[in-house]
Scaffold this motif. Structure first.
Motif, PDB file in Angstrom:
ATOM      1  N   GLY A  18      18.971  33.615  21.333  1.00 49.03           N
ATOM      2  CA  GLY A  18      17.799  32.665  21.585  1.00 49.03           C
ATOM      3  C   GLY A  18      18.243  31.252  21.215  1.00 49.03           C
ATOM      4  N   ALA A  21      20.277  30.300  24.214  1.00 51.84           N
ATOM      5  CA  ALA A  21      19.508  30.153  25.465  1.00 51.84           C
ATOM      6  C   ALA A  21      18.896  28.790  25.677  1.00 51.84           C
ATOM      7  CB  ALA A  21      18.473  31.295  25.697  1.00 51.84           C
ATOM      8  N   SER A  22      18.246  28.236  24.302  1.00 58.26           N
ATOM      9  CA  SER A  22      17.665  26.970  24.473  1.00 58.26           C
ATOM     10  C   SER A  22      18.397  25.739  23.907  1.00 58.26           C
ATOM     11  CB  SER A  22      16.371  27.179  23.466  1.00 58.26           C
ATOM     12  OG  SER A  22      16.906  27.280  22.188  1.00 58.26           O
ATOM     13  N   GLN A  23      19.778  25.845  24.187  1.00 58.77           N
ATOM     14  CA  GLN A  23      20.637  24.915  23.799  1.00 58.77           C
ATOM     15  C   GLN A  23      20.847  23.664  24.777  1.00 58.77           C
ATOM     16  OE1 GLN A  23      24.513  25.926  22.650  1.00 58.77           O
ATOM     17  NE2 GLN A  23      25.014  23.951  21.874  1.00 58.77           N
ATOM     18  N   THR A  24      20.401  22.472  24.318  1.00 62.45           N
ATOM     19  CA  THR A  24      20.332  21.245  25.094  1.00 62.45           C
ATOM     20  C   THR A  24      21.692  20.263  24.797  1.00 62.45           C
ATOM     21  OG1 THR A  24      17.980  21.591  25.285  1.00 62.45           O
ATOM     22  CG2 THR A  24      19.219  19.170  26.024  1.00 62.45           C
ATOM     23  N   THR A  53      18.099  18.928  33.440  1.00 61.76           N
ATOM     24  CA  THR A  53      16.724  18.808  33.151  1.00 61.76           C
ATOM     25  C   THR A  53      16.091  17.230  33.357  1.00 61.76           C
ATOM     26  OG1 THR A  53      16.970  18.586  30.891  1.00 61.76           O
ATOM     27  CG2 THR A  53      16.746  20.834  31.797  1.00 61.76           C
ATOM     28  N   GLU A  66      20.230  22.013  30.129  1.00 64.91           N
ATOM     29  CA  GLU A  66      19.960  23.012  29.431  1.00 64.91           C
ATOM     30  C   GLU A  66      21.083  23.912  29.806  1.00 64.91           C
ATOM     31  OE1 GLU A  66      16.874  26.470  29.363  1.00 64.91           O
ATOM     32  OE2 GLU A  66      15.981  24.436  29.470  1.00 64.91           O
ATOM     33  N   THR A  68      22.723  27.574  29.787  1.00 65.63           N
ATOM     34  CA  THR A  68      22.589  29.110  30.020  1.00 65.63           C
ATOM     35  C   THR A  68      23.738  30.066  29.779  1.00 65.63           C
ATOM     36  OG1 THR A  68      22.399  28.845  32.487  1.00 65.63           O
ATOM     37  CG2 THR A  68      20.222  28.696  31.401  1.00 65.63           C
TER      38      THR A  68
END
Length: 69
Positions: A18, A21-24, A53, A66, A68
């Motif tokens: 998680g 997966a949310s790394q920016t 994004t 972002e 993935t």
């Protein structure tokens, strides 16, 4: 006791996924192409794909993407 260990192991695995997966990531550059190339290089270094994004241009381009897995 075995159930607790299994639950903790599952929690650790899902939290580590998680977090990725949310790394920016962000980058700045003179043009859209140059800035996207920086984003692509960062994503490749981390072994991930990316989705842009946001991007805006004032005196230079600033882009956010972002990652993935």
């Amino acid at each position: 006791m075995k159930t607790i260990k299994t639950f903790v192991a599952a929690l650790v695995l899902t939290s580590s996924f998680g977090a990725f997966a949310s790394q920016t990531i962000t980058a700045s550059g003179a043009t859209l192409d140059a800035t996207e190339a920086k984003i692509a290089a960062q994503a490749q270094e981390m072994g991930a794909s990316y989705k842009i994004t946001s991007a805006f241009n004032r005196n230079q381009v600033h882009m956010t993407a972002e990652l993935t897995k």
